[in-house]
Design a protein around this motif. Structure first.
Motif, PDB file in Angstrom:
ATOM      1  N   ASP A 284       2.561   5.264   3.698  1.00 13.91           N
ATOM      2  CA  ASP A 284       2.511   5.259   2.316  1.00 13.91           C
ATOM      3  C   ASP A 284       3.812   4.185   1.688  1.00 13.91           C
ATOM      4  O   ASP A 284       3.370   3.688   0.702  1.00 13.91           O
ATOM      5  N   ARG A 285       4.890   4.521   2.510  1.00 13.10           N
ATOM      6  CA  ARG A 285       5.929   3.737   1.926  1.00 13.10           C
ATOM      7  C   ARG A 285       5.784   2.245   2.014  1.00 13.10           C
ATOM      8  O   ARG A 285       6.193   1.350   1.048  1.00 13.10           O
ATOM      9  N   ARG A 286       5.311   1.851   3.151  1.00  9.47           N
ATOM     10  CA  ARG A 286       5.086   0.456   3.398  1.00  9.47           C
ATOM     11  C   ARG A 286       3.943  -0.127   2.333  1.00  9.47           C
ATOM     12  O   ARG A 286       4.202  -1.229   1.724  1.00  9.47           O
ATOM     13  N   LEU A 287       3.087   0.731   2.244  1.00  3.64           N
ATOM     14  CA  LEU A 287       1.846   0.257   1.181  1.00  3.64           C
ATOM     15  C   LEU A 287       2.504   0.258   0.134  1.00  3.64           C
ATOM     16  O   LEU A 287       2.238  -0.817  -0.868  1.00  3.64           O
ATOM     17  N   ALA A 288       3.439   1.072  -0.380  1.00  4.85           N
ATOM     18  CA  ALA A 288       3.881   1.202  -1.917  1.00  4.85           C
ATOM     19  C   ALA A 288       4.822  -0.216  -2.239  1.00  4.85           C
ATOM     20  O   ALA A 288       4.753  -0.724  -3.181  1.00  4.85           O
ATOM     21  N   ALA A 289       5.546  -0.658  -1.198  1.00  3.32           N
ATOM     22  CA  ALA A 289       6.462  -1.647  -1.248  1.00  3.32           C
ATOM     23  C   ALA A 289       5.324  -3.042  -1.399  1.00  3.32           C
ATOM     24  O   ALA A 289       5.837  -3.851  -2.217  1.00  3.32           O
ATOM     25  N   ALA A 290       4.379  -3.030  -0.772  1.00  4.33           N
ATOM     26  CA  ALA A 290       3.464  -4.140  -1.058  1.00  4.33           C
ATOM     27  C   ALA A 290       2.746  -4.227  -2.017  1.00  4.33           C
ATOM     28  O   ALA A 290       2.523  -5.418  -2.499  1.00  4.33           O
ATOM     29  N   LEU A 291       2.323  -3.117  -2.571  1.00  7.54           N
ATOM     30  CA  LEU A 291       1.478  -2.990  -3.833  1.00  7.54           C
ATOM     31  C   LEU A 291       2.352  -3.302  -5.163  1.00  7.54           C
ATOM     32  O   LEU A 291       1.947  -3.962  -6.099  1.00  7.54           O
TER      33      LEU A 291
END
Length: 320
Positions: A249-256
């Motif tokens: 979730d953390r990596r996806l949040a940074a990308a979004l």
């Protein structure tokens, strides 16, 4: 059954328009309808809104059964409240069960025809019952009817005098699919014949299938007006809140968060919560970003798709 095959009244009538000007209705400290201005003309108009929005109150004021606390409600310039002559031009199908169970369907519709002092009440009642396909059950007591049958007999009683204006409050509730399709065809046919039809619903799809024009009511206020494409566009273009669970979730949040379509992104133990400002762009962005980041998405679910949140957004925009 298609609209062309429905036995709708074809009497040529003068166009009828109901006008509401700054109409409010309150009960003590409770405001049911708040400063509503709109015009309902010939054809089929859908009154859309969540339960408790004030739709029934508005319809009863249009029918002359309830006085506005403020403002005016008129039919072709004539005041509706305390104008008994108006009842010749208006038919109301209330949401509540306004029927006497001990009467047969025939007796109920015939009594309505007699109350309107029609020259041939028996013929009018026969016509109305046939129009809603109730002639085979007309001699049964209403208390033995299903919910859908009671709805249809109420429609027959409301249109027995061939009114220029027909007001229907949640008319499709309790009907089976065949009954719903028939009533939808009937409503469309009457609208095409020049009558002024207004029906309320809390289901957008129901309104889309029948109405050419939509009025949206939320918390007693007039939130939006237009054809169903315009209303659908406004609902789709609003910010959407999504809950996402993924392998990282953390990596996806940074990308979004790097893309302008994401208004806000928050992390919690339950997963990722994203507010999408641009709905269409976000739905294309999410799978691509997850793929590029090497993140597996396990779940994507809307967090605010209930009718209350959708309609609340419309009313917020209308009051800015």
């Amino acid at each position: 059954m298609t609209a062309q095959t429905v036995n709708a009244p074809q009497t040529a009538t003068e166009a009828a328009a109901i006008e509401l000007r700054q109409v409010s209705r309150w009960y003590g400290n409770v405001v049911a309808v708040n400063d509503v201005t709109m015009t309902i003309g010939p054809g089929v108009t859908g009154l859309l809104g969540p339960n408790g929005a004030g739709k029934s109150t508005l319809l009863h004021m249009m029918a002359g059964f309830l006085a506005p606390s403020n403002g005016t409600v008129t039919l072709n310039g004539r005041p509706i409240w305390r104008n008994h002559e108006i009842y010749r031009d208006i038919g109301l199908v209330p949401e509540r069960e306004a029927v006497y169970g001990f009467l047969t369907g025939w007796q109920f519709v015939l009594s309505s025809a007699k109350l309107h002092r029609l020259p041939d009440p028996e013929a009018a009642a026969t016509r109305a019952l046939a129009t809603v396909e109730m002639q085979d059950a007309k001699d049964r007591r209403i208390e033995t009817y299903s919910k859908g049958m009671r709805q249809r007999v109420k429609v027959a009683a409301a249109m027995v005098h061939d009114p220029r204006v027909l007001l229907l409050d949640e008319p499709f509730n309790g009907m089976d699919p065949r009954q719903r399709l028939h009533l939808m065809d009937l409503v469309r046919a009457m609208g095409a014949a020049g009558k002024t039809i207004l029906f309320s619903s809390h289901i957008l799809e129901e309104v889309e299938r029948v109405a050419q024009h939509i009025e949206v009511l939320v918390a007693g206020r007039h939130a939006a007006s237009g054809d169903f494409r315009e209303i659908r566009r406004r609902m789709t273009d609003r910010p959407h809140l999504f809950k996402i669970r993924s392998s990282d979730d953390r990596r996806l949040a940074a990308a979004l968060i790097a893309d302008a379509s994401s208004g806000s992104v928050s992390l919690s133990e339950a997963g990722l919560e994203v507010q999408a400002i641009d709905f269409r762009r976000f739905t294309r962005l999410l799978p691509r970003v997850a793929r590029d980041a090497g993140v597996h998405i396990w779940q994507v679910s809307p967090a605010d798709e209930d009718l209350e949140s959708v309609f609340s957004y419309l009313i917020t925009r209308s009051t800015r």
